[in-house]
Design an enzyme around this catalytic site. Sequence first.
Site, short mmCIF file in Angstrom:
data_model
loop_
_atom_site.label_atom_id
_atom_site.label_comp_id
_atom_site.label_asym_id
_atom_site.label_seq_id
_atom_site.Cartn_x
_atom_site.Cartn_y
_atom_site.Cartn_z
N GLU A 20 0.84 -1.21 0.00
CA GLU A 20 0.00 0.00 0.00
C GLU A 20 0.87 1.25 0.00
OE1 GLU A 20 -3.18 -0.01 -1.14
OE2 GLU A 20 -3.62 -1.40 0.49
N ASP B 80 3.05 2.13 -4.87
CA ASP B 80 3.07 2.24 -6.35
C ASP B 80 3.68 3.56 -6.81
OD1 ASP B 80 0.79 3.73 -5.59
OD2 ASP B 80 -0.54 2.82 -7.10
N SER C 81 -25.35 8.08 -16.91
CA SER C 81 -24.99 7.25 -15.75
C SER C 81 -26.25 6.71 -15.11
CB SER C 81 -24.19 8.09 -14.74
OG SER C 81 -24.29 7.49 -13.46
N GLY D 63 -12.91 2.25 -1.15
CA GLY D 63 -11.51 1.86 -1.31
C GLY D 63 -11.34 0.69 -2.27
N SER E 6 -11.68 1.09 -5.68
CA SER E 6 -11.31 1.64 -7.00
C SER E 6 -12.47 1.75 -7.97
CB SER E 6 -10.20 0.81 -7.64
OG SER E 6 -9.03 1.04 -6.98
N SER E 7 -13.54 2.35 -7.52
CA SER E 7 -14.64 2.59 -8.45
C SER E 7 -14.18 3.54 -9.56
CB SER E 7 -15.85 3.16 -7.72
OG SER E 7 -15.50 4.36 -7.07
N SER E 8 -13.29 4.47 -9.26
CA SER E 8 -12.89 5.40 -10.32
C SER E 8 -12.04 4.72 -11.38
CB SER E 8 -12.21 6.65 -9.78
OG SER E 8 -11.49 6.40 -8.63
N ASP F 242 -4.35 0.78 -9.41
CA ASP F 242 -5.77 0.52 -9.59
C ASP F 242 -6.13 0.33 -11.06
OD1 ASP F 242 -5.60 1.14 -6.94
OD2 ASP F 242 -6.60 3.08 -7.10
C1 GLA Z 1 -5.13 4.70 -4.17
C2 GLA Z 1 -4.34 5.06 -5.43
C3 GLA Z 1 -3.32 3.96 -5.77
C4 GLA Z 1 -2.48 3.58 -4.56
C5 GLA Z 1 -3.36 3.35 -3.33
C6 GLA Z 1 -2.54 3.14 -2.08
O1 GLA Z 1 -5.93 3.58 -4.42
O2 GLA Z 1 -5.19 5.25 -6.52
O3 GLA Z 1 -2.52 4.36 -6.84
O4 GLA Z 1 -1.50 4.54 -4.32
O5 GLA Z 1 -4.25 4.42 -3.09
O6 GLA Z 1 -1.80 1.99 -2.17
#
Ligand code: GLA
Length: 384
Positions: free
Chosen positions: A33, A36, A67, A123, A125-127, A171
Site C-alpha cells: 500500500e 506504487d 450514468s 476503497g 477503486s470505483s474510479s 488501480d
Molecule cells: C489509491 C491510489 C493507488 C495507490 C493506493 C494506495 O488507491 O489510486 O494508486 O496509491 O491508493 O496503495
Amino acid sequence: MLDAGEARRAFVETYGGEPRLFRAPGRVNLIGEHTDFNEGFVLPMAIEHSTLVAAREAPGRRVRVRSLNLDEAAEFDLDRPGEPRRGIWLDYVEGVARALEDGGTRLRGADLVVHSDVPAGAGLSSSAALEVSVGLALSSVSGSRVGRVALALAGQRAEHTYVGTMCGIMDQFVAALGREGHALLIDCRTLEATPIPVDTAEALVVVCDSRVKHELASSEYNARREECERGVELLAAALPGVRALRDVSAEEFERHEHLLPPTVRRRCRHVVTENARTLAAAEALRRGGGAEFGRLMYESHRSLRDDFEVSCRELDVLVEAASRVEGVLGSRMTGGGFGGSTVSLIRRERLDDFQNTVGALYHQATRLVPAFHVSQPQAGAHEL
Ligand code: GLA
C-alpha cells in the site's frame, strides 16, 4: 456480478440501436500500500464488483453519456475540451477521452451508458473501473486497438490531469490486466506483472467495507506523495543511485534514516518496509504459506497506521476485531485509507463466525454496520 441486461436496455431506450458491452472490475489490494507511486511493488486482485459500459459509435466528435447510478446525462465535444477538475463524474469520462487522444488515439463520437456496482468511497477503486471501462469502450467503438498497459496509463493520466489525484498505477493496471484466479505482483517501475494463483479452497479473501469515507483522503494522499519525494531527495544525497524509495533497502534506510526529519522518516520507513513485505507476501502466496501471508498483512496495517498515518479509527477497529476471531490469518486496511475497506484472509469454515463477530464488535464501537464481500480474483477489462 452486475447483469449487463440493464445497461443494454437503458442504451436501447436512450439512444436506440444495439450497443457493444464492456466491463472493467474494481480491485482489492492484498498488500503493497502506497508503494506504487514510489516505483515499488503491489499485490492487488480484480474483484466481482465492476463497471459496465454499453457503447456505440456516433457521428461527429460528440460523446454523450448517461450514468444509471446517478440518473444523470452529460455530453462533451472531443474537439472542445471542458474545464478539468470540476469535481464531477464527467471529469473521469472526459479525462480518459483526452488522455487517449493525447496519447495518439483518434476517437470518434460515441453514445455511452455507464452502470456500476463498485461501491464508491469503499476503497475498491470505483474510479479506476470507470476510467478503464470507458477507455476500452471509447477506443473499441472508434476502431482503435489500445494495449492494456496504455489503457491503464490513460486512466491514471485522467486522474492526474482531470480529477486532480496524483495516484499511482495500481488501480488502473489491475482493472485493465487482472487475471482470473490470480493476484498480480506488479513492479510499478517496469510495469511488469507476475500473476500469482490465489487458492481459495481453504482460505478466503474477505473485503469488509467500513462504510465511512473521511474528507481528507485526496489532500492527504497528495501530501504523502510529497513527503516521500522529499525523503528521496534527502536520501539521494547520501545514496547517489536512489531515484525513488524503491531503490532503498531496509539496511540502507536504517543507516541513513537520521538524515530525515521525523515525519518524512516515518513515511519512508513505511514504504521501504512495505516493499519488502510485499515481495515476501507474494513468495508466501506462491508457496501456499497462508499463515506467513497473514502475519505480513497485520504488519502492513500497523505500518500504515503508525508510520504512514493513513488509517482511521474505524479501520483499526475492524482489523482489531478480525484479529480476535479464530481462523483469521491476517487483516489490514486496503487502498488509500481514511476510511474505505479492510481485507482479511480467513479459513473458509470460519466465515460465519468472522462476519458475526466482526460485525458485532464494529457495531458496538461505531454504531455502523459493515458490508462483507467474499472475493475471488477476476479478469481485467474485456468486451462481453
Ligand atoms: C489509491 C491510489 C493507488 C495507490 C493506493 C494506495 O488507491 O489510486 O494508486 O496509491 O491508493 O496503495
